[in-house]
Design a protein around this motif. Structure first.
Motif, short mmCIF file in Angstrom:
data_model
loop_
_atom_site.label_atom_id
_atom_site.label_comp_id
_atom_site.label_asym_id
_atom_site.label_seq_id
_atom_site.Cartn_x
_atom_site.Cartn_y
_atom_site.Cartn_z
N LEU A 1 -3.56 2.09 7.87
CA LEU A 1 -2.86 1.50 6.72
C LEU A 1 -2.74 -0.01 6.88
O LEU A 1 -2.83 -0.75 5.90
N LEU A 2 -2.56 -0.46 8.11
CA LEU A 2 -2.50 -1.91 8.34
C LEU A 2 -3.85 -2.56 8.04
O LEU A 2 -3.90 -3.69 7.53
N ASP A 3 -4.94 -1.85 8.33
CA ASP A 3 -6.27 -2.38 7.98
C ASP A 3 -6.41 -2.50 6.46
O ASP A 3 -6.96 -3.49 5.95
N GLU A 4 -5.91 -1.52 5.74
CA GLU A 4 -5.99 -1.56 4.28
C GLU A 4 -5.09 -2.66 3.73
O GLU A 4 -5.43 -3.34 2.75
N LEU A 5 -3.95 -2.86 4.36
CA LEU A 5 -3.05 -3.93 3.94
C LEU A 5 -3.69 -5.29 4.17
O LEU A 5 -3.51 -6.22 3.38
N ALA A 6 -4.48 -5.41 5.25
CA ALA A 6 -5.20 -6.66 5.50
C ALA A 6 -6.21 -6.94 4.40
O ALA A 6 -6.43 -8.10 4.02
N ILE B 1 0.86 -1.18 0.00
CA ILE B 1 0.00 0.00 0.00
C ILE B 1 0.90 1.23 0.00
O ILE B 1 1.78 1.37 0.85
N GLU B 2 0.69 2.13 -0.96
CA GLU B 2 1.54 3.31 -1.12
C GLU B 2 0.73 4.56 -0.74
O GLU B 2 -0.29 4.85 -1.35
N ARG B 3 1.21 5.28 0.26
CA ARG B 3 0.54 6.52 0.69
C ARG B 3 1.62 7.58 0.93
O ARG B 3 2.53 7.38 1.73
N ASP B 4 1.49 8.73 0.25
CA ASP B 4 2.50 9.78 0.34
C ASP B 4 1.95 11.13 0.81
O ASP B 4 2.72 12.05 1.06
N ASP B 5 0.65 11.26 0.91
CA ASP B 5 0.06 12.52 1.38
C ASP B 5 -1.18 12.18 2.19
O ASP B 5 -1.78 11.11 2.02
#
Length: 278
Positions: free
Chosen positions: A258-263, A246-250
Motif C-alpha cells: 500500500l505504501l508503494d501505491e501511495l508513492a 489509498i482506500e483498501r477494505d478487502d
C-alpha cells in the motif's frame, strides 16, 4: 461554524491488519483515516490503539452510518457518541457519505442512493445542519458510487453536491474512484463531474480499486485502475490542496504494498501539478 483549513498530505486507512505495523514505529504517511463506528465506544483495545496511533499521526474520522439522507432525521445518540469520539481524538475532520442507511426501525448497513431531487436536497441540507450543530464542527461528505438512477431525478449529482455545499457550508470528500464508477455506469463524462464541483471546498480525495465489467462495482479490494489514476491527474491539474488517501477494505495486502501505491499517488500529483504550472 469553524473553517476547515486545507491539509496537504498522503495517507492510508488504518485497518486491523496493519495495527502492529503502526504501533511498531512511525509509518511514512502524513495521516490515517479510520471508520468512526469502530471506535465509538467507551473503552477497549481498538480505542486504545487508535489513541496510540493518534500520538504519532493526524487522524480523520470517516463514518458509514450517519444516514445523512434519512427522511426520519438523524440519530441523536449516534451524534452524541460521535462527538465524544471526536473530542477525544481531535481529528483533522469528520466525514461521512451522501446516502441513507436506515429507516426509523431498520439499519441496512449499506450506502443506499438518494434521488437527486429538490425535496431530497432539502432533507439532506436539514440533516447536515443538524449534524454540524450537534458536532460543533463542519463536516466533509463523500460522493457515492452509483448503480441506478431515479426517474424523478431533477439534477446531476455534481449539481446536487454543489448546492448542498452552498447551503450548508460543509466540505467535500472527493472519491475519484466513485466518480469513475458512476460515470461508466451512467454514461456521463467524468470530467464534467469534476468541472461541476466547487473544488475549493474539497479537503480530501479517496483513491480505490473496483471490479471491472459491464457494470463497474466499487469493491475496494484491488489496486487503483489506470482510468482512476488518469482522472486523479485531471483533478490535480487544478492544483487543489488536499489530503489524498489509498482506500483498501478487502483483500488487504501487506503494508509495504500500500505504501508503494501511495508513492504512485505522490508522484502522480507532483507530475500533473508541475505540468499545469509549466
Amino acid at each position: 461554524m469553524t473553517h476547515i483549513a486545507p491539509f496537504s498530505g498522503f495517507g492510508l486507512g488504518l485497518r486491523r491488519t496493519h495495527y502492529a505495523d503502526f504501533l511498531g514505529g512511525r509509518v511514512p504517511v502524513d495521516f490515517v483515516e479510520v471508520i468512526s463506528e469502530n471506535y465509538m465506544v467507551d473503552g477497549g483495545k481498538p480505542l486504545r490503539i487508535l489513541e496510540e496511533v493518534r500520538a504519532m499521526h493526524p487522524v480523520i474520522l470517516h463514518g458509514v452510518s450517519m444516514s445523512i439522507g434519512s427522511a426520519h432525521g438523524l440519530d441523536r445518540d449516534y451524534l452524541a457518541r460521535l462527538r465524544t469520539l471526536a473530542e477525544r481524538i481531535e481529528p483533522l475532520w469528520v466525514s461521512d457519505h451522501l446516502c441513507w442507511t436506515r429507516t426509523s426501525a431498520h439499519n441496512s448497513h449499506d450506502l443506499l442512493p438518494l434521488p437527486l431531487t429538490r425535496e431530497a436536497l432539502d432533507v439532506v441540507c436539514d440533516n447536515i445542519d443538524a449534524a454540524q450543530t450537534a458536532l460543533a464542527r463542519p463536516m466533509l461528505f463523500e460522493n457515492p458510487s452509483s448503480y441506478l438512477s431515479f426517474a424523478q431525478d431533477e439534477m446531476a449529482e455534481w449539481e446536487f453536491l454543489a448546492e448542498m455545499v452552498r447551503r450548508t457550508g460543509c466540505y467535500l470528500l472527493l472519491d475519484v474512484n466513485n466518480v469513475y464508477v458512476s460515470a461508466h455506469n451512467h454514461s456521463f463524462d467524468a470530467r464534467d463531474y469534476i468541472a461541476g464541483l466547487p473544488l475549493d471546498r474539497v479537503r480530501q480525495i479517496h483513491l480505490a480499486g473496483h471490479q471491472p465489467g459491464e457494470i463497474i462495482v466499487d469493491t475496494h479490494d484491488r489496486a487503483v485502475s489506470d482510468g482512476v489514476w488518469q482522472l486523479f491527474g485531471e483533478v490535480m491539474k487544478r492544483s487543489i490542496d488536499v489530503a489524498v488517501m489509498i482506500e483498501r477494505d478487502d483483500k488487504i495486502p501487506p503494508l509495504p504494498n500500500l505504501l508503494d501505491e501511495l508513492a504512485i499517488a505522490r508522484d502522480f500529483a507532483s507530475l500533473h501539478r508541475e505540468r499545469e504550472a509549466a
